[in-house]
Design a protein around this motif. Structure first.
Motif, PDB file in Angstrom:
ATOM      1  N   CYS A   1     -30.341 -13.032  -9.945  1.00  0.00           N
ATOM      2  CA  CYS A   1     -29.863 -13.219  -8.566  1.00  0.00           C
ATOM      3  C   CYS A   1     -28.385 -13.594  -8.497  1.00  0.00           C
ATOM      4  N   GLY A   2     -27.990 -14.667  -9.182  1.00  0.00           N
ATOM      5  CA  GLY A   2     -26.596 -15.091  -9.108  1.00  0.00           C
ATOM      6  C   GLY A   2     -25.624 -14.010  -9.550  1.00  0.00           C
TER       7      GLY A   2
ATOM      8  N   HIS B   1     -35.102 -22.643  -7.560  1.00  0.00           N
ATOM      9  CA  HIS B   1     -34.129 -21.548  -7.641  1.00  0.00           C
ATOM     10  C   HIS B   1     -33.595 -21.188  -6.255  1.00  0.00           C
TER      11      HIS B   1
ATOM     12  N   LEU C   1     -29.784 -21.466  -4.700  1.00  0.00           N
ATOM     13  CA  LEU C   1     -29.056 -20.276  -4.254  1.00  0.00           C
ATOM     14  C   LEU C   1     -28.620 -20.416  -2.797  1.00  0.00           C
TER      15      LEU C   1
ATOM     16  N   ALA D   1     -26.211 -18.233  -0.389  1.00  0.00           N
ATOM     17  CA  ALA D   1     -27.044 -17.033  -0.345  1.00  0.00           C
ATOM     18  C   ALA D   1     -27.997 -17.087   0.841  1.00  0.00           C
TER      19      ALA D   1
ATOM     20  N   LEU E   1     -32.199 -11.205  -1.309  1.00  0.00           N
ATOM     21  CA  LEU E   1     -31.096 -12.155  -1.169  1.00  0.00           C
ATOM     22  C   LEU E   1     -29.798 -11.407  -0.910  1.00  0.00           C
TER      23      LEU E   1
ATOM     24  N   LEU F   1     -20.124 -16.499  -2.601  1.00  0.00           N
ATOM     25  CA  LEU F   1     -20.775 -17.746  -2.986  1.00  0.00           C
ATOM     26  C   LEU F   1     -19.731 -18.819  -3.262  1.00  0.00           C
TER      27      LEU F   1
ATOM     28  N   GLN G   1     -30.243 -20.912 -13.618  1.00  0.00           N
ATOM     29  CA  GLN G   1     -29.857 -20.273 -12.354  1.00  0.00           C
ATOM     30  C   GLN G   1     -28.527 -20.815 -11.850  1.00  0.00           C
TER      31      GLN G   1
ATOM     32  N   THR H   1     -24.915 -18.748 -11.647  1.00  0.00           N
ATOM     33  CA  THR H   1     -24.390 -18.526 -10.301  1.00  0.00           C
ATOM     34  C   THR H   1     -23.056 -19.221 -10.090  1.00  0.00           C
TER      35      THR H   1
END
Length: 467
Positions: free
Chosen positions: A131-132, A159, A163, A168, A179, A185, A202, A206
């Motif tokens: 994701c990140g 998580h 985020l 996010a 997402l 970010l 995570q 990120t």
């Protein structure tokens, strides 16, 4: 058929599908094995890079503007899953001349179809760590329904909450979680309610490209986490590890690729050590290092096992005589790993007296003991845990306890592998037991144990494939 029976049938079929897919990824030719137990394991095997580092390091390559080289990569199913997911997102992956060397080129990162991500991820939980990096590279990411080992709920709230703090936008869909980060970010102040390894990873993956500074409190500090920090620092990240589980990350504009050899797999090393102890064997685990295993080595010695530390590995053996009972509390590093208790339980069935294991990390992690009891073990699981005034680890919600009374001879049986670590514990039990044991769903073990069939051969195990 009742709904409960249907759910149980679906669960069993899901296990079989997971096992077949996992085994196929690494060339396992059969999903069933028959073991003739009662023979000591003796010889030397090698362990390569940690499953819990190699897969995360591969994801980290997404953050670089130039190719990365990861060495000492194990040939396991979970690595193949991550490689497939990276390829779906446009990462060019090539194998080096040396065994275990992978080159990952993220020059052409692109969006992937949700259905393809879902199909390739299977039961793996690794997609959440994409994701990140993907939010930084593409501005969007997708998490399919998460599977993984069936050892209890592993909520992803840690998580998602992290985020969101980075900026996010999280949207839950029927097929998973979408997402996006239309405004980019930014750094955040995050305190984890529990020092979760996955959530710490995570935040690290990120924060390194997020604008501004991130402060992470109550972080996990496992050796694999520190190795990931070393990788990110090689890429150009600025990360400071403070006392008391505090990590500061200063976001940078750009990262480059890395060249890194993954830390050895201490979980696999401990598993073979436990196998040596349970079978009254003598196994040299090449690649194992003392520093990362000190807590395990102390317990191994208390139980009655012996070991010698060498520059190129650690020799583990049963010195003869009776094994001793112990009390163990699993905990985050530097405590006794939850992944270490399952293989050690098999050895404790042969100890003289009563051993107690307090499992404080995962709920439902004693399901594998049902098969051991069918083989003759005397293990009682307390689903609400046990009070103990001498305990050092604070009691946690959902913790359980297992009381093992020994010694009890084990006899062969039919076993269905339930999860990764429990599955290897079943192999150890089969190797320890007298008579024949048929083990099915074998492929699940290949998610985290490289070439384990060949290693059993090297150690003199007596077995044949079924089917």
């Amino acid at each position: 058929m009742t709904n409960t029976e249907i759910a149980a049938q679906d669960h069993a079929e899901g296990l079989k599908q997971d096992a077949r897919k996992a085994g196929a990824r690494v060339g396992l030719t059969s999903d069933e094995i028959i073991i003739n137990g009662g023979r000591p394991l003796t010889g030397r095997i090698e362990v390569r890079g940690a499953k819990n580092l190699a897969t995360k390091a591969m994801v980290a390559a997404l953050l670089g503007q130039t190719p990365s080289v990861l060495r000492n990569v194990p040939n396991i199913s979970d690595v193949r899953v991550v490689a497939g997911l990276l390829a779906l997102h446009g990462v060019l992956i090539t194998r080096g001349e040396d065994p275990g060397e992978w080159r990952l080129d993220p020059s052409n990162v692109e969006r992937a179809h949700h259905a393809d991500i879902d199909a390739h991820a299977g039961s793996s939980r690794i997609p959440i760590l994409f994701c990140g990096p993907l939010l930084h590279r593409l501005g969007e990411a997708f998490i399919p329904d998460l599977g993984g080992c069936r050892i209890g709920d592993r909520p992803i709230d840690f998580h998602l909450d992290a985020l969101r703090k980075f900026g996010a936008i999280v949207e839950k869909l029927p097929s998973g979680i979408s997402l996006s980060a239309p405004n980019g970010l930014t750094g955040a102040n995050i305190e984890l309610p529990y020092p979760s390894v996955g959530a710490t990873e995570q935040v690290l993956l990120t924060s390194v490209l997020a604008e501004g500074q991130t402060e992470l409190r109550n972080a996990a500090i496992e050796p694999e986490i520190i190795d990931l920090i070393c990788i990110l620092q090689k890429m150009g990240a600025i990360i400071t590890v403070e006392p008391n589980r505090v990590i500061f990350i200063e976001g940078v504009k750009e990262l480059r690729g890395y060249d890194h050899a993954a830390i050895f797999d201490r979980n696999e090393a401990a598993s073979w050590a436990a196998a040596a102890l349970a079978t009254k064997g003598d196994v040299f685990v090449g690649g194992a290092q003392q520093e990362e295993m000190m807590t395990f080595l102390n317990v191994f010695r208390k139980v009655g096992g012996d070991f010698d530390v060498h520059d190129d590995g650690i020799r583990f053996w049963h010195p003869g005589g009776a094994l001793k009972p112990v009390t163990i509390e699993t905990d985050v590093h530097p405590g006794f790993m939850t992944d270490w208790q399952q293989p050690l339980v098999v050895a404790l069935t042969q100890a003289e007296g009563v051993s107690t294991i307090h499992e404080t990390v995962y709920e439902n992690r004693f399901g594998f003991t049902d098969a051991l009891n069918e083989m003759g073990a005397n293990i009682v699981v307390y689903k609400d845990g046990l009070a103990d005034e001498a305990r050092r680890v604070k009691r946690r919600e959902f913790e359980q306890a297992a009381v093992i009374t020994g010694p009890t001879p084990l006899t062969g049986s039919d076993i269905e592998v339930p999860d990764l670590r429990g599955g290897f514990s079943h192999l150890i039990a089969a190797l320890t037991a007298s008579g024949q044991t048929k083990v099915t769903n074998l492929g699940i073990i290949s998610r985290g144990y490289e070439n384990f069939i060949e290693k059993l051969r090297l150690l003199g195990a007596d077995f044949v494939f079924e089917g």
